[in-house]
Design an enzyme around this catalytic site. Structure first.
Site, mmCIF file in Angstrom:
data_model
loop_
_atom_site.group_PDB
_atom_site.id
_atom_site.type_symbol
_atom_site.label_atom_id
_atom_site.label_comp_id
_atom_site.label_asym_id
_atom_site.label_seq_id
_atom_site.Cartn_x
_atom_site.Cartn_y
_atom_site.Cartn_z
ATOM 1 N N ASP A 10 0.984 -1.170 -0.067
ATOM 2 C CA ASP A 10 0.055 -0.033 -0.014
ATOM 3 C C ASP A 10 1.039 1.167 -0.177
ATOM 4 O O ASP A 10 2.110 1.065 0.425
ATOM 5 C CB ASP A 10 -0.884 0.018 1.110
ATOM 6 C CG ASP A 10 -1.747 1.268 1.341
ATOM 7 O OD1 ASP A 10 -2.348 1.773 0.671
ATOM 8 O OD2 ASP A 10 -1.556 1.735 2.364
ATOM 9 N N ILE A 11 0.287 2.330 -0.244
ATOM 10 C CA ILE A 11 1.090 3.451 -0.340
ATOM 11 C C ILE A 11 1.113 4.501 0.842
ATOM 12 O O ILE A 11 1.886 4.407 1.801
ATOM 13 C CB ILE A 11 0.804 4.499 -1.536
ATOM 14 C CG1 ILE A 11 1.202 3.803 -2.978
ATOM 15 C CG2 ILE A 11 1.445 5.897 -1.602
ATOM 16 C CD1 ILE A 11 0.972 4.550 -4.054
ATOM 17 N N ASP A 12 -0.127 5.089 1.105
ATOM 18 C CA ASP A 12 -0.325 6.080 2.224
ATOM 19 C C ASP A 12 -0.282 5.225 3.605
ATOM 20 O O ASP A 12 -1.052 4.375 3.956
ATOM 21 C CB ASP A 12 -1.448 6.693 2.178
ATOM 22 C CG ASP A 12 -1.482 7.651 0.780
ATOM 23 O OD1 ASP A 12 -0.819 8.581 0.646
ATOM 24 O OD2 ASP A 12 -2.203 7.340 -0.430
ATOM 25 N N GLY A 45 -5.281 2.874 -3.168
ATOM 26 C CA GLY A 45 -6.634 3.498 -3.556
ATOM 27 C C GLY A 45 -6.401 4.414 -4.381
ATOM 28 O O GLY A 45 -7.446 4.933 -5.167
ATOM 29 N N LYS A 186 -8.779 -4.221 -3.365
ATOM 30 C CA LYS A 186 -7.480 -4.397 -3.794
ATOM 31 C C LYS A 186 -7.102 -6.331 -3.908
ATOM 32 O O LYS A 186 -6.378 -6.669 -4.889
ATOM 33 C CB LYS A 186 -6.595 -4.086 -2.706
ATOM 34 C CG LYS A 186 -6.291 -2.517 -2.572
ATOM 35 C CD LYS A 186 -5.524 -2.314 -1.484
ATOM 36 C CE LYS A 186 -5.410 -0.666 -1.386
ATOM 37 N NZ LYS A 186 -4.422 -0.233 -0.388
ATOM 38 N N ASP A 209 -2.136 -0.852 5.981
ATOM 39 C CA ASP A 209 -2.557 -0.011 7.036
ATOM 40 C C ASP A 209 -3.967 0.368 7.195
ATOM 41 O O ASP A 209 -4.415 0.531 8.711
ATOM 42 C CB ASP A 209 -1.679 1.273 7.573
ATOM 43 C CG ASP A 209 -2.153 2.206 6.493
ATOM 44 O OD1 ASP A 209 -2.336 3.350 6.954
ATOM 45 O OD2 ASP A 209 -2.005 1.995 5.282
ATOM 46 N N ASN A 212 -9.146 0.080 3.631
ATOM 47 C CA ASN A 212 -9.252 -0.341 2.430
ATOM 48 C C ASN A 212 -8.485 -1.417 1.722
ATOM 49 O O ASN A 212 -8.180 -2.086 1.021
ATOM 50 C CB ASN A 212 -9.049 0.710 1.206
ATOM 51 C CG ASN A 212 -7.746 1.409 1.135
ATOM 52 O OD1 ASN A 212 -7.064 1.327 2.237
ATOM 53 N ND2 ASN A 212 -7.209 1.876 0.117
#
Length: 259
Positions: A10-12, A45, A186, A209, A212
């Site tokens: 994931d990114i954020d 997302g 996802k 984290d 989503n």
């Protein structure tokens, strides 16, 4: 060499910290994974145009974007799951009547159905991205949209959840929810890439984290929740690493034996 594994990030709140910065230890860990021979991908997302710089910095060409609705393998589109246009039009009409703005999103751009709104400004600003939605209330016409943003305060999305069964509504900000095709996630997008790579599920990993990430971390064999993640994510993950601020990616990769 270790057997090749496939790792999704994931990114954020996972790759990037709360200031939207990439920790040096995370960057080094990603390059080490690739050097060893593992496959590294992003599962986010975000829209593709919201993390071009990050993909370039990390040398990653494979990703699941829009929470699984737009999937790319080594720069090539391999799966899409667009929103139902008729249902989106009905959602738009209801939202307008309630003074709730919408942002329409495809793989190239995003457009708002109102000229400006404080909720749009407030929430998009937290992403710290270059792009910002401009005004085009008819952007949904004749094109595939993979996600929309509905701007409502917490609790106000309930009426939409009850009325619009074609969509799932996932909150990502106090004044905004993602609007996704019902059942899209996802995990579904990751499934398409796992098939393409032909890597067995016991060698697939995912780090996340947020809310989503729930289905992703529930279904992926080796799931890792960040220390800064929400409790729901930590409850379903196989492992819990340190926070992104505490070199959580590097720590987690060592914890699961990839580094």
């Amino acid at each position: 060499m270790k057997e090749r594994s496939l790792i999704f990030f994931d990114i954020d709140g996972t790759l990037l910290n709360h200031k939207k910065q990439l920790p040096a230890s995370t960057k080094e860990a990603i390059f080490k994974l690739k050097e060893i021979g593992h496959e590294v991908a992003i599962a986010t997302g975000r829209a593709p145009f919201m993390f071009e710089d990050l993909r370039e910095e990390l040398g990653i060409g494979t990703y699941v974007s829009y929470n699984g609705q737009y999937v790319v393998l080594n720069g090539e589109e391999v799966f899409t799951n667009p929103l139902n246009e008729e249902a989106l039009l009905q959602l738009t009409e209801t939202a307008l009547a309630n003074n709730h703005p919408i942002v329409y999103m495809d793989h190239e751009d995003m457009k708002a159905n109102v000229p400006e709104h404080e909720f749009i400004t407030e929430s998009i600003a937290t992403l710290k991205i270059k792009s910002f939605p401009t005004y085009d209330p008819k952007y949904y016409e004749g094109r595939k949209l993979f996600q929309s943003l509905l701007f409502v305060q917490e609790g106000e999305e309930v009426q939409y959840e009850e009325e619009f069964k074609d969509f799932d509504f996932v909150r990502w900000h106090p004044v905004s929810v993602d609007v996704l095709p019902s059942g899209g996630s996802k995990a579904k997008g990751i499934e398409k890439l796992v098939e393409k790579f032909g890597i067995p599920e016991e060698r697939v990993y995912a780090f996340g984290d947020g809310l989503n990430d729930l289905e992703m971390l529930t279904t992926i064999h080796n799931s890792v929740a960040m220390g800064n993640g929400v409790d729901e994510v930590k409850d379903v993950a196989k492992y819990v690493t340190k926070s992104v601020e505490e070199d959580g990616i590097l720590h987690g990769l060592k914890m699961v034996g990839l580094l």
